[in-house]
Design a protein around this motif. Structure first.
Motif, PDB file in Angstrom:
ATOM      1  N   SER A 252       3.723  -5.820 -11.564  1.00  0.00           N
ATOM      2  CA  SER A 252       2.562  -5.080 -10.576  1.00  0.00           C
ATOM      3  C   SER A 252       3.713  -4.254  -9.494  1.00  0.00           C
ATOM      4  N   ARG A 253       2.609  -3.421  -8.869  1.00  0.00           N
ATOM      5  CA  ARG A 253       3.424  -2.675  -7.833  1.00  0.00           C
ATOM      6  C   ARG A 253       3.944  -3.680  -6.628  1.00  0.00           C
ATOM      7  N   ALA A 254       3.312  -4.705  -6.432  1.00  0.00           N
ATOM      8  CA  ALA A 254       3.683  -5.488  -5.243  1.00  0.00           C
ATOM      9  C   ALA A 254       4.921  -6.154  -5.660  1.00  0.00           C
ATOM     10  N   ASP A 255       5.298  -6.585  -6.932  1.00  0.00           N
ATOM     11  CA  ASP A 255       6.523  -7.081  -7.298  1.00  0.00           C
ATOM     12  C   ASP A 255       7.774  -6.094  -7.362  1.00  0.00           C
ATOM     13  N   VAL A 256       7.323  -4.831  -7.678  1.00  0.00           N
ATOM     14  CA  VAL A 256       8.179  -3.593  -7.553  1.00  0.00           C
ATOM     15  C   VAL A 256       8.765  -3.602  -5.808  1.00  0.00           C
ATOM     16  N   ASP A 257       7.815  -3.727  -5.198  1.00  0.00           N
ATOM     17  CA  ASP A 257       8.143  -3.476  -3.621  1.00  0.00           C
ATOM     18  C   ASP A 257       8.799  -4.567  -3.280  1.00  0.00           C
ATOM     19  N   ARG A 258       8.900  -5.790  -3.818  1.00  0.00           N
ATOM     20  CA  ARG A 258       9.452  -7.009  -3.462  1.00  0.00           C
ATOM     21  C   ARG A 258      10.839  -6.917  -3.991  1.00  0.00           C
ATOM     22  N   LEU A 259      10.931  -6.578  -5.261  1.00  0.00           N
ATOM     23  CA  LEU A 259      12.374  -6.231  -5.795  1.00  0.00           C
ATOM     24  C   LEU A 259      13.137  -5.203  -5.023  1.00  0.00           C
ATOM     25  N   ILE A 260      12.445  -4.380  -4.516  1.00  0.00           N
ATOM     26  CA  ILE A 260      13.155  -3.192  -3.516  1.00  0.00           C
ATOM     27  C   ILE A 260      13.642  -3.763  -2.272  1.00  0.00           C
ATOM     28  N   LYS A 261      12.903  -4.614  -1.937  1.00  0.00           N
ATOM     29  CA  LYS A 261      13.160  -5.183  -0.280  1.00  0.00           C
ATOM     30  C   LYS A 261      14.515  -6.451  -0.576  1.00  0.00           C
ATOM     31  N   GLU A 262      14.305  -7.059  -1.765  1.00  0.00           N
ATOM     32  CA  GLU A 262      15.451  -7.918  -2.129  1.00  0.00           C
ATOM     33  C   GLU A 262      16.631  -6.986  -2.522  1.00  0.00           C
ATOM     34  N   GLY A 263      16.780  -5.893  -2.763  1.00  0.00           N
ATOM     35  CA  GLY A 263      17.705  -5.229  -3.267  1.00  0.00           C
ATOM     36  C   GLY A 263      17.878  -5.317  -4.545  1.00  0.00           C
ATOM     37  N   LYS A 264      16.921  -6.000  -5.394  1.00  0.00           N
ATOM     38  CA  LYS A 264      17.236  -5.917  -6.965  1.00  0.00           C
ATOM     39  C   LYS A 264      16.866  -4.624  -7.438  1.00  0.00           C
ATOM     40  N   LEU A 265      16.386  -3.691  -6.887  1.00  0.00           N
ATOM     41  CA  LEU A 265      16.064  -2.459  -7.678  1.00  0.00           C
ATOM     42  C   LEU A 265      16.589  -1.467  -6.695  1.00  0.00           C
TER      43      LEU A 265
END
Length: 182
Positions: A149-162
């Motif tokens: 989901s886009r929310a999961d992608v945003d979370r991955l960006i904030k965590e530095g995993k993306l």
């Protein structure tokens, strides 16, 4: 291993311009041209139909151009109503600026990921290539390609995993790469 994804058009985009009849803002084109010769001068328009009322509008391609200055191959493609030429002209910034139009790519593109074997890997490196200048949010491309989901992608960006060299918020229409660590 570097994965290659391609954002490719599936059809011609809608043209955003106000209809003078019904005030709609979307026109559909199927690649038909109108070529009009007045002695040695040539006018060429790409025809588009309003999605609401069906009124025809003309998108100016050539205006009062000397016939001899138009390449014969181009003239043949115009007479043959070449949809590839229509796509090229719609993406031309000069044509869009002259006609004061914008393109609506919603539903007119798809993402080709080459399969789903990348979904189970811990780390994936992806190069996203654009077959046409389609403005797309990179977050949407990552979400669609990875089944998130886009929310999961945003979370991955904030965590530095993306991570990516380009800013993943906003819209892009050029190639980019990213790395996803799960």
């Amino acid at each position: 291993m570097l994965e290659n994804w391609v954002v490719m058009p599936t059809c011609l985009p809608l043209v955003r311009r106000r209809c003078h009849t019904c005030a709609s803002e979307r026109f559909r084109t199927d690649g038909r041209f109108r070529v009009n010769a007045n002695h040695k001068l040539l006018d060429v328009w790409l025809l588009a139909l309003c999605t609401t009322c069906g009124t025809t509008t003309k998108i100016t391609v050539l205006e009062r151009t000397n016939v001899r200055s138009v390449r014969p191959e181009l003239l043949d493609r115009l007479h043959d109503n070449d949809p590839v030429l229509a796509a090229e002209l719609l993406q031309d910034p000069v044509v869009r600026r002259r006609n004061r139009i914008a393109l609506d790519w919603e539903g007119a593109w798809r993402l080709d990921t080459g399969g789903t074997d990348h979904l189970d890997r811990e780390v994936i490196d992806v190069r996203v290539r654009f077959a046409a200048r389609i403005p797309v949010r990179p977050v949407r491309v990552v979400a669609e390609g990875c089944g998130l989901s886009r929310a999961d992608v945003d979370r991955l960006i904030k965590e530095g995993k993306l991570v990516s060299a380009v800013r993943l918020s906003g819209r892009l229409s050029g190639d980019f790469t990213f790395t996803l660590k799960r």
